[in-house]
Design a protein around this motif. Structure first.
Motif, PDB file in Angstrom:
ATOM      1  N   GLN A  61       0.832  -1.208   0.000  1.00 54.84           N
ATOM      2  CA  GLN A  61       0.000   0.000   0.000  1.00 54.84           C
ATOM      3  C   GLN A  61       0.872   1.267   0.000  1.00 54.84           C
ATOM      4  OE1 GLN A  61      -3.030   0.526  -0.603  1.00 54.84           O
ATOM      5  NE2 GLN A  61      -3.594   2.500   0.299  1.00 54.84           N
ATOM      6  N   GLN A 102       0.994   8.429  -5.193  1.00 52.32           N
ATOM      7  CA  GLN A 102       0.158   9.627  -4.964  1.00 52.32           C
ATOM      8  C   GLN A 102       1.014  10.828  -4.565  1.00 52.32           C
ATOM      9  OE1 GLN A 102      -2.690   9.537  -6.084  1.00 52.32           O
ATOM     10  NE2 GLN A 102      -4.058   7.933  -5.318  1.00 52.32           N
ATOM     11  N   CYS A 148      -5.077  -0.067  -2.461  1.00 47.09           N
ATOM     12  CA  CYS A 148      -6.279   0.730  -2.732  1.00 47.09           C
ATOM     13  C   CYS A 148      -5.819   2.155  -3.001  1.00 47.09           C
ATOM     14  CB  CYS A 148      -7.242   0.684  -1.554  1.00 47.09           C
ATOM     15  SG  CYS A 148      -8.609   1.849  -1.766  1.00 47.09           S
ATOM     16  N   LEU A 149      -5.988   2.600  -4.263  1.00 48.29           N
ATOM     17  CA  LEU A 149      -5.495   3.930  -4.644  1.00 48.29           C
ATOM     18  C   LEU A 149      -6.313   5.051  -4.018  1.00 48.29           C
ATOM     19  CD1 LEU A 149      -4.433   3.188  -8.293  1.00 48.29           C
ATOM     20  CD2 LEU A 149      -2.989   4.271  -6.578  1.00 48.29           C
ATOM     21  N   THR A 150      -7.608   4.803  -3.805  1.00 42.62           N
ATOM     22  CA  THR A 150      -8.448   5.818  -3.152  1.00 42.62           C
ATOM     23  C   THR A 150      -7.962   6.031  -1.726  1.00 42.62           C
ATOM     24  OG1 THR A 150     -10.262   4.949  -4.462  1.00 42.62           O
ATOM     25  CG2 THR A 150     -10.851   6.452  -2.684  1.00 42.62           C
ATOM     26  N   GLN A 151      -7.764   4.910  -1.028  1.00 43.68           N
ATOM     27  CA  GLN A 151      -7.246   4.988   0.340  1.00 43.68           C
ATOM     28  C   GLN A 151      -5.827   5.568   0.336  1.00 43.68           C
ATOM     29  OE1 GLN A 151      -8.995   3.842   3.395  1.00 43.68           O
ATOM     30  NE2 GLN A 151      -7.341   5.201   4.071  1.00 43.68           N
ATOM     31  N   PHE A 176      -4.727   7.850  -1.511  1.00 45.24           N
ATOM     32  CA  PHE A 176      -4.816   9.314  -1.570  1.00 45.24           C
ATOM     33  C   PHE A 176      -4.977   9.871  -0.157  1.00 45.24           C
ATOM     34  CE2 PHE A 176      -6.671  13.469  -1.953  1.00 45.24           C
ATOM     35  CZ  PHE A 176      -5.994  14.026  -3.039  1.00 45.24           C
ATOM     36  N   ASP A 177      -5.865   9.249   0.642  1.00 43.16           N
ATOM     37  CA  ASP A 177      -6.052   9.695   2.027  1.00 43.16           C
ATOM     38  C   ASP A 177      -4.773   9.503   2.843  1.00 43.16           C
ATOM     39  OD1 ASP A 177      -8.620  10.364   1.437  1.00 43.16           O
ATOM     40  OD2 ASP A 177      -9.537   8.616   2.403  1.00 43.16           O
ATOM     41  N   ASP A 178      -4.108   8.371   2.633  1.00 40.25           N
ATOM     42  CA  ASP A 178      -2.847   8.126   3.344  1.00 40.25           C
ATOM     43  C   ASP A 178      -1.826   9.212   2.995  1.00 40.25           C
ATOM     44  OD1 ASP A 178      -3.876   5.729   4.402  1.00 40.25           O
ATOM     45  OD2 ASP A 178      -3.063   4.516   2.763  1.00 40.25           O
TER      46      ASP A 178
END
Ligand SMILES: [Zn+2]
Length: 373
Positions: free
Chosen positions: A48, A55, A257-260, A262-264
């Motif tokens: 991850q 990102q 997870c690319l969406t997650q 982004f948040d990370d």
């Protein structure tokens, strides 16, 4: 802002073919700015963080940079090819069993040795500036690592990998080592003296660790500087510079997870904003954060062999005595022993559990950040 990329060779196959890792350098235009080092996937199945570096590489050029960056998204060229069945066996060297994150360079006398390499009269007279000491000690650390790599007797593969990575990380004022757990919620290991800083990563759970060395990159990054401060104090010199280093665990292994991601990334940018390393970037929604001292971060080892159902998931709060897992034993299906309930020994937050349903006696079933009482 200037971005450059190199392929750093760390391995070769038996035919001599070179195997490298990509290293990205993002330059803010000033050598006087601090340096941030971020690596991912030293445990090769923990990917991850590699998506988070992706990102970051997309985001950083849009920000005002007050730091230089070294980013290594797949830092283990040995582990990333070790497959067992359908899985990457990326946490340990498949040949020796060595943990890929336990062999970084550290020597408990390094600060003392460094100081004895200086002119003591000038040191005591205050003729070395803090910046001088910083750059000389950094250089001394790097030379010590190179010396060890080149020693006549050689080093093992995990040491070789760790030392080579550490030569990159040793240039940095900030070191962030991205990992995941097996089946895990997000959490961060922070040295106890940086807890207030670590809150800015906006990760729900912080494990507070003592500032000493047990083999990992974060510890290998900050411990020598603590030693240096303590040793200089014996000479009456106040030296407060510390490398700030963290291990950040971004969920579960074998998962992207690319969406997650982004948040990370937004959490890491938020931390960097709090340290004036960048300006601008995405906002965050502040999370409630629990800090648990390492002494309260407990492992529940299985007392039974069998097939397990994990009832409590990573991130769940559990109460003492609550049934958190059930173990099936097929030899006892015709008796009450065919199904055994596992209960939580203390109340707390489930940080991670074992990734497989097949367990034996002594398997690390759960790790729980237990409440302080
Ligand atoms: Zn790891």
């Amino acid at each position: 802002m200037k971005m450059t990329k190199e392929l750093l060779t760390l391995n070769q196959d038996i035919a001599g073919q070179e195997i490298g890792i990509p290293v990205y350098h993002i330059d803010s235009g000033s050598n006087e700015n601090p340096t941030v080092y971020i690596q991912s996937a030293v445990h090769a199945a923990e990917m991850q963080g590699s998506a988070v570096i992706y990102q970051l590489i997309k985001m950083l050029p849009k920000l005002k940079l007050q730091a230089n960056f070294i980013l290594v998204p797949n830092c283990n060229p040995f582990g990333r090819t070790q497959r067992a069945g359908e899985y990457l066996q990326g946490r340990f060297d498949a040949t020796t069993g060595n943990n890929w994150n336990r062999f970084y360079y550290y020597h408990k006398n390094i600060a003392k040795q460094f100081i004895s390499s200086l002119k003591i009269k000038e040191l005591v007279a205050g003729e070395y500036s803090s910046l001088d000491l910083r750059s000389k000690f950094r250089q001394y650390l790097k030379e010590s690592i190179v010396h060890s790599i080149n020693s006549e007797w050689g080093v093992n593969t995990a040491q070789y990998l760790n030392y080579k990575l550490q030569l990159l990380a040793a240039n940095a004022d900030y070191v962030i080592d991205l990992h995941t757990g097996p089946s895990s919620t997000r959490h961060i290991y922070s040295p106890d003296f940086l807890i207030d800083d670590a809150l800015h990563f906006n990760i729900e759970n912080i494990i507070s660790i003592p500032p000493s060395f047990a083999g990992a990159l974060d510890e290998a990054s900050f411990t020598p500087w603590i030693d240096l401060g303590n040793t200089l104090k014996e000479y009456g010199i106040e030296f407060n510079y510390r490398v700030k280093a963290f291990t950040v665990e971004l969920g579960s292994q074998e998962n992207i997870c690319l969406t997650q991601a982004f948040d990370d990334m937004a959490g890491i940018v938020n931390y960097m904003r709090s340290q004036q390393l960048v300006a601008g970037g995405p906002g965050i929604v502040k999370k409630a954060i629990t800090v648990t001292p390492l002494t309260n971060y407990k492992t529940l080892f299985s007392k039974h062999a069998g097939m397990v159902e994990y009832l409590a998931k990573a991130g769940d709060r559990v109460l003492q005595g609550q049934t958190i897992a059930r173990v099936l034993n097929s030899l006892e299906f015709d008796s009450d022993l065919g199904l055994v309930n596992i209960t939580a020994p203390s109340s707390g937050i489930v940080i991670l559990h074992y990734p497989s349903a097949a367990v034996q006696v002594g398997t690390q079933l759960y790790k729980i950040a237990v409440d302080e009482n």
